[in-house]
Write a protein that holds these residues in place. Structure first.
Motif, PDB file in Angstrom:
ATOM      1  N   ALA A 114      29.655  47.122  47.059  1.00  0.00           N
ATOM      2  CA  ALA A 114      30.233  47.638  45.937  1.00  0.00           C
ATOM      3  C   ALA A 114      31.602  47.985  45.846  1.00  0.00           C
ATOM      4  CB  ALA A 114      29.477  48.783  45.216  1.00  0.00           C
ATOM      5  N   PHE A 115      32.109  48.493  47.111  1.00  0.00           N
ATOM      6  CA  PHE A 115      33.412  48.501  47.064  1.00  0.00           C
ATOM      7  C   PHE A 115      34.323  47.331  47.131  1.00  0.00           C
ATOM      8  CE2 PHE A 115      37.180  49.012  50.268  1.00  0.00           C
ATOM      9  CZ  PHE A 115      37.747  50.097  49.195  1.00  0.00           C
ATOM     10  N   PHE A 116      33.782  46.388  47.822  1.00  0.00           N
ATOM     11  CA  PHE A 116      34.561  44.934  47.737  1.00  0.00           C
ATOM     12  C   PHE A 116      34.491  44.574  46.490  1.00  0.00           C
ATOM     13  CE2 PHE A 116      32.526  44.602  52.534  1.00  0.00           C
ATOM     14  CZ  PHE A 116      33.867  45.412  52.929  1.00  0.00           C
ATOM     15  N   GLN A 117      33.316  44.614  45.795  1.00  0.00           N
ATOM     16  CA  GLN A 117      33.588  44.063  44.240  1.00  0.00           C
ATOM     17  C   GLN A 117      34.161  44.921  43.275  1.00  0.00           C
ATOM     18  OE1 GLN A 117      29.164  43.870  43.738  1.00  0.00           O
ATOM     19  NE2 GLN A 117      28.894  42.041  44.720  1.00  0.00           N
ATOM     20  N   ASN A 118      34.548  46.239  43.571  1.00  0.00           N
ATOM     21  CA  ASN A 118      34.811  47.170  42.489  1.00  0.00           C
ATOM     22  C   ASN A 118      35.971  47.817  42.847  1.00  0.00           C
ATOM     23  OD1 ASN A 118      32.550  46.510  40.592  1.00  0.00           O
ATOM     24  ND2 ASN A 118      31.315  47.656  41.839  1.00  0.00           N
ATOM     25  N   HIS A 119      36.782  47.577  43.865  1.00  0.00           N
ATOM     26  CA  HIS A 119      37.722  48.303  44.125  1.00  0.00           C
ATOM     27  C   HIS A 119      38.935  48.311  43.152  1.00  0.00           C
ATOM     28  CE1 HIS A 119      38.601  44.276  46.119  1.00  0.00           C
ATOM     29  NE2 HIS A 119      40.069  44.556  45.533  1.00  0.00           N
ATOM     30  N   ALA A 123      41.266  51.370  41.623  1.00  0.00           N
ATOM     31  CA  ALA A 123      42.797  51.302  41.692  1.00  0.00           C
ATOM     32  C   ALA A 123      43.115  52.027  40.196  1.00  0.00           C
ATOM     33  CB  ALA A 123      43.053  50.071  41.862  1.00  0.00           C
ATOM     34  N   LYS A 124      42.420  51.476  39.340  1.00  0.00           N
ATOM     35  CA  LYS A 124      42.778  52.064  37.733  1.00  0.00           C
ATOM     36  C   LYS A 124      42.472  53.434  37.817  1.00  0.00           C
ATOM     37  CE  LYS A 124      41.529  47.625  35.703  1.00  0.00           C
ATOM     38  NZ  LYS A 124      40.444  46.819  34.578  1.00  0.00           N
ATOM     39  N   VAL A 125      41.928  53.940  38.583  1.00  0.00           N
ATOM     40  CA  VAL A 125      41.765  55.497  38.682  1.00  0.00           C
ATOM     41  C   VAL A 125      42.905  56.409  39.276  1.00  0.00           C
ATOM     42  CG1 VAL A 125      40.394  57.534  39.558  1.00  0.00           C
ATOM     43  CG2 VAL A 125      39.397  55.400  38.622  1.00  0.00           C
ATOM     44  N   LEU A 126      43.705  55.979  40.318  1.00  0.00           N
ATOM     45  CA  LEU A 126      44.416  56.458  40.915  1.00  0.00           C
ATOM     46  C   LEU A 126      45.654  57.250  39.982  1.00  0.00           C
ATOM     47  CD1 LEU A 126      45.261  53.962  43.796  1.00  0.00           C
ATOM     48  CD2 LEU A 126      43.719  55.962  43.733  1.00  0.00           C
ATOM     49  N   SER A 155      44.502  46.402  51.050  1.00  0.00           N
ATOM     50  CA  SER A 155      45.895  45.648  50.621  1.00  0.00           C
ATOM     51  C   SER A 155      46.149  45.757  48.968  1.00  0.00           C
ATOM     52  CB  SER A 155      45.978  44.465  51.050  1.00  0.00           C
ATOM     53  OG  SER A 155      47.314  43.930  50.591  1.00  0.00           O
ATOM     54  N   ARG A 156      45.115  45.628  48.379  1.00  0.00           N
ATOM     55  CA  ARG A 156      45.257  45.833  47.012  1.00  0.00           C
ATOM     56  C   ARG A 156      45.125  47.150  46.268  1.00  0.00           C
ATOM     57  NH1 ARG A 156      43.073  40.770  43.789  1.00  0.00           N
ATOM     58  NH2 ARG A 156      42.923  39.169  45.311  1.00  0.00           N
ATOM     59  N   LEU A 157      44.597  47.886  47.163  1.00  0.00           N
ATOM     60  CA  LEU A 157      44.554  49.435  46.825  1.00  0.00           C
ATOM     61  C   LEU A 157      46.186  50.210  47.056  1.00  0.00           C
ATOM     62  CD1 LEU A 157      40.915  50.730  47.668  1.00  0.00           C
ATOM     63  CD2 LEU A 157      42.013  50.957  45.415  1.00  0.00           C
ATOM     64  N   ALA A 158      46.655  49.476  48.254  1.00  0.00           N
ATOM     65  CA  ALA A 158      47.915  49.878  48.777  1.00  0.00           C
ATOM     66  C   ALA A 158      48.979  49.629  47.712  1.00  0.00           C
ATOM     67  CB  ALA A 158      48.195  49.416  49.956  1.00  0.00           C
ATOM     68  N   ASP A 159      48.846  48.614  47.123  1.00  0.00           N
ATOM     69  CA  ASP A 159      49.797  48.056  45.939  1.00  0.00           C
ATOM     70  C   ASP A 159      49.949  49.263  44.976  1.00  0.00           C
ATOM     71  OD1 ASP A 159      50.666  46.029  47.530  1.00  0.00           O
ATOM     72  OD2 ASP A 159      49.206  44.573  46.287  1.00  0.00           O
ATOM     73  N   ALA A 160      48.503  49.538  44.360  1.00  0.00           N
ATOM     74  CA  ALA A 160      48.274  50.452  43.555  1.00  0.00           C
ATOM     75  C   ALA A 160      49.058  51.936  44.053  1.00  0.00           C
ATOM     76  CB  ALA A 160      46.788  50.541  43.159  1.00  0.00           C
ATOM     77  N   VAL A 161      48.486  52.472  45.161  1.00  0.00           N
ATOM     78  CA  VAL A 161      49.183  53.467  45.736  1.00  0.00           C
ATOM     79  C   VAL A 161      50.671  53.529  45.655  1.00  0.00           C
ATOM     80  CG1 VAL A 161      49.442  54.977  47.686  1.00  0.00           C
ATOM     81  CG2 VAL A 161      47.064  54.075  47.067  1.00  0.00           C
ATOM     82  N   ASN A 280      45.872  50.580  60.214  1.00  0.00           N
ATOM     83  CA  ASN A 280      46.971  49.423  60.154  1.00  0.00           C
ATOM     84  C   ASN A 280      47.223  49.177  58.693  1.00  0.00           C
ATOM     85  OD1 ASN A 280      46.767  49.017  62.753  1.00  0.00           O
ATOM     86  ND2 ASN A 280      45.130  47.309  62.751  1.00  0.00           N
ATOM     87  N   ALA A 281      46.422  49.506  57.770  1.00  0.00           N
ATOM     88  CA  ALA A 281      46.787  49.177  56.424  1.00  0.00           C
ATOM     89  C   ALA A 281      47.608  50.429  55.899  1.00  0.00           C
ATOM     90  CB  ALA A 281      45.502  49.373  55.385  1.00  0.00           C
ATOM     91  N   SER A 282      47.488  51.724  56.397  1.00  0.00           N
ATOM     92  CA  SER A 282      48.216  52.696  56.309  1.00  0.00           C
ATOM     93  C   SER A 282      49.913  52.497  56.718  1.00  0.00           C
ATOM     94  CB  SER A 282      47.840  54.143  56.892  1.00  0.00           C
ATOM     95  OG  SER A 282      46.529  54.509  56.226  1.00  0.00           O
ATOM     96  N   ARG A 283      49.979  51.976  57.976  1.00  0.00           N
ATOM     97  CA  ARG A 283      51.148  51.376  58.582  1.00  0.00           C
ATOM     98  C   ARG A 283      51.866  50.517  57.432  1.00  0.00           C
ATOM     99  NH1 ARG A 283      53.496  47.538  61.848  1.00  0.00           N
ATOM    100  NH2 ARG A 283      54.933  48.561  63.245  1.00  0.00           N
ATOM    101  N   SER A 284      51.296  49.629  57.062  1.00  0.00           N
ATOM    102  CA  SER A 284      52.152  48.660  56.204  1.00  0.00           C
ATOM    103  C   SER A 284      52.346  49.177  54.912  1.00  0.00           C
ATOM    104  CB  SER A 284      50.917  47.564  55.946  1.00  0.00           C
ATOM    105  OG  SER A 284      50.632  46.727  57.163  1.00  0.00           O
TER     106      SER A 284
END
Length: 315
Positions: A114-119, A123-126, A155-161, A280-284
């Motif tokens: 569900a996370f892979f499908q609905n992340h 992102a829209k909640v942030l 990676s997609r969530l990181a863009d939103a953050v 590693n995603a946090s580092r990027s």
């Protein structure tokens, strides 16, 4: 040293972590037990976190709760979450934007699929909250086949953050931002800094060890206090791999540890894989935000060539 007391107000109180909710039958903590728990917390100088069921509590219980500084953790299905500090959603798709505000945190409990499908929905909640904690319900099913999907989602969530940071809204997302701010391990803390009091009036290492009515996992009561067998095993310094690991944001869930490795101080391969992909995603993300000119603490996350510290030992 104990710092927090979690008070589970009812057998049907929401789960706010990896563990499944236990008994769905409502059984409210007796008022005298609640009052005793509050007195004990005040005596021990502990911060109190109340975990609520979906129904409205009687006035006497609410009055007792308001007599002490506390955090309210409520399910999204509760009659009102206006006064909640943390709102728990059992699915990403169930997030109701009318319940969100920038003075609130939310917990989203989800399966990996569900996370892979609905992340994208996540992102829209942030923009509308202070903090999001994602709790996976099936960590033990994570495998190497899921790694690329997890990297892509993060990676997609990181863009939103990053967009929120550049818009002067430093939102927190446990999977990405915690590691950027930490300089040492900050894990679950069950059995070390945190203890739980259940509706039966007994202490448990965490709510997961009470779920389902497993009274034989009790570790004390309000009269005799807390007595955890082999308590040193719950301490970071007795976890030889974890204490030198720098995936500081890793939840290192005691319940998951025991469930998957039979040892409370040893995380599973799945937990390690996920924690290091997050690291590693946090580092990027950290490097990307800094390149955009946004100020962040001088935390450094070095580049590594492994995802599970145990792999180094195998070498």
């Amino acid at each position: 040293m104990l710092k927090y007391l979690i008070i589970q107000l009812d057998d049907s109180s929401t789960s706010f972590c990896h563990y499944p909710a236990g008994n769905c039958q409502a059984r409210l903590m007796p008022l005298d037990v609640l009052l005793g728990a509050i007195r004990w917390a005040m005596t021990e100088n502990l911060m109190v976190q109340f975990v609520y069921p979906a129904y409205e509590l009687p006035a006497e219980w609410n009055e007792a709760i308001e007599s002490v500084d506390h955090v309210k953790i409520k399910p999204s299905t509760a009659g009102s979450v206006v006064d909640a500090d943390v709102v728990v959603f059992d699915k990403i798709e169930d997030i109701d934007h009318s319940m969100l505000s920038r003075d609130k945190s939310i917990v989203v409990r989800t399966s990996l699929v569900a996370f892979f499908q609905n992340h994208g929905l996540l992102a829209k909640v942030l923009p509308y909250v202070e903090r999001v904690n994602v709790a996976f319900l099936d960590v033990e099913s994570f495998s190497e086949e899921n790694m690329e999907a997890y990297r892509e989602a993060l990676s997609r969530l990181a863009d939103a953050v990053k967009r929120e940071y550049l818009d002067n809204h430093p939102v927190q997302l446990n999977l990405l931002t915690d590691r950027m701010m930490l300089t040492e391990m900050n894990n679950c803390g069950a059995g070390d800094s945190t203890i739980t009091l259940a509706p039966d009036g007994r202490f448990y290492v965490c709510p997961a060890f009470y779920a389902g009515g497993a009274g034989n996992r009790a570790v004390g009561d309000l009269v005799g206090g807390v007595n955890i067998p082999n308590q040193r095993l719950y301490l970071l310094r007795y976890a030889p791999i974890c204490r030198i690991c720098d995936a500081f944001q890793c939840h290192r869930c005691i319940w998951l540890n025991e469930r998957t490795t039979l040892e409370v101080n040893t995380p599973s391969h799945q937990q390690c894989l996920m924690a290091h992909i997050e690291r590693n995603a946090s580092r990027s993300l950290l490097l990307s935000i800094r390149e955009a000119g946004e100020f962040l603490p001088e935390t450094e996350i070095k580049e590594i060539d492994y995802l599970d510290p145990f792999d180094i030992i195998k070498r």
